[in-house]
Design an enzyme around this catalytic site. Structure first.
Site, PDB file in Angstrom:
ATOM      1  N   THR A  71       0.852  -1.196   0.000  1.00 30.92           N
ATOM      2  CA  THR A  71       0.000   0.000   0.000  1.00 30.92           C
ATOM      3  C   THR A  71       0.883   1.239   0.000  1.00 30.92           C
ATOM      4  O   THR A  71       1.826   1.327   0.789  1.00 30.92           O
ATOM      5  CB  THR A  71      -0.907   0.006   1.248  1.00 30.92           C
ATOM      6  N   HIS A 126      -1.943   6.266 -13.501  1.00 25.31           N
ATOM      7  CA  HIS A 126      -2.563   5.154 -12.769  1.00 25.31           C
ATOM      8  C   HIS A 126      -4.079   5.169 -12.932  1.00 25.31           C
ATOM      9  O   HIS A 126      -4.663   6.169 -13.331  1.00 25.31           O
ATOM     10  CB  HIS A 126      -2.225   5.248 -11.274  1.00 25.31           C
ATOM     11  N   LYS A 130      -6.819   5.003  -7.810  1.00 27.46           N
ATOM     12  CA  LYS A 130      -5.646   5.204  -6.937  1.00 27.46           C
ATOM     13  C   LYS A 130      -5.788   6.531  -6.205  1.00 27.46           C
ATOM     14  O   LYS A 130      -5.915   7.587  -6.832  1.00 27.46           O
ATOM     15  CB  LYS A 130      -4.344   5.167  -7.745  1.00 27.46           C
ATOM     16  N   THR A 137       6.194   5.215  -6.404  1.00 25.70           N
ATOM     17  CA  THR A 137       7.258   4.891  -7.365  1.00 25.70           C
ATOM     18  C   THR A 137       7.850   6.169  -7.955  1.00 25.70           C
ATOM     19  O   THR A 137       9.072   6.296  -8.079  1.00 25.70           O
ATOM     20  CB  THR A 137       6.692   4.009  -8.494  1.00 25.70           C
TER      21      THR A 137
END
Ligand code: NAP
Length: 212
Positions: A71, A126, A130, A137
């Site tokens: 997560t 994404h 999200k 990242t």
């Protein structure tokens, strides 16, 4: 291993329920609001939400169960607290902003390229579900490239997890891109982390590259 999986019905959690079972683990999945009895598990895996992960990890670590956390969105204070709790309970807490092997290579190549191209920007894309932005990242990539790299976040239906690092110099650009087309991409990294987590030192370890 007996594995406690937080987020059983999530997009990643559902893939992991199958993948971990197929790899021979005994998996017990937990969803929001269900009672948690962490004692007796060999490890816990969390793919839930930024608001839930700290509580789940605290429950597992306090019961002496090592954690593998995917997560994203954990802040620095929460990470420091998980590190403290892991040390106190003498168990490891492993956190990775990305469990896909190609993404780890993308970060490594971007760090290498940044040494020759000081001007760079990151676009991370994404699924619209999200919650956190920028992605873990993208932040980790920027840090490895030297810190001051602008990040643009795109959230749209139809996307899974994608990132482009664009580096510009006089008369040329270099683009490094990674695409996750299915959430199965995260399963090998999670399996590797489960294999290694009990051998890690107590407290926090961050990043799949620490295991490769
Ligand atoms: P998702 O589809 O929204 O799944 C999250 C699941 O967790 C949902 O089923 C949710 O239930 C459940 N949940 C929420 N709170 C919980 C709690 N306290 N206990 C147990 N379950 C709980 O999200 P996803 O796409 O699977 O992603 C989950 C997380 O992993 C996100 O933070 C995402 O950024 C991250 N992620 C990380 C990687 C990586 O490689 N590190 C890769 C992909 C995704 P409800 O729907 O009922 O709320």
């Amino acid at each position: 291993m007996r594995v406690l999986l937080f987020g059983r019905e999530g997009k990643v959690g559902a893939v992991l329920m199958t993948a971990l079972g197929e790899a021979g683990h005994e998996v017990v999945g937990v969803e929001v609001g269900e009672p948690i009895e962490a004692a007796g598990f060999d490890a816990a895996v969390d793919f839930t939400a930024p608001a839930a992960v700290f509580g789940n990890a605290t429950t597992a670590l306090s019961a002496g169960v090592p954690c593998v956390i995917g997560t994203t969105g954990l802040d620095e204070a929460s990470l420091a607290e998980l590190d403290r709790l892991g040390r106190e309970s003498q168990v490891a807490c492993f956190v990775a902003p990305n469990f896909a092997l190609g993404a780890i290579l993308m970060m490594r190549f971007a760090a290498e390229a940044a040494r020759s191209f000081p001007d760079a920007e990151i676009i991370e894309l994404h699924a619209s579900t999200k919650i956190d932005a920028p992605s873990g990242t993208a932040k980790a990539t920027a840090e490895r490239m030297g810190g001051d790299v602008p990040i643009h976040s795109v959230r749209l239906p139809g996307l899974v997890a994608h990132q482009e690092v664009i580096l510009g110099g006089p008369g040329e650009t270099l683009t490094i891109r990674h695409d996750t087309s299915s959430r199965e991409a995260f399963a090998p990294g999670v399996l590797l982390a489960l294999d290694r987590v009990r051998g890690l030192p107590p407290g926090l370890t961050v990043g799949l590259e620490a295991l490769l």
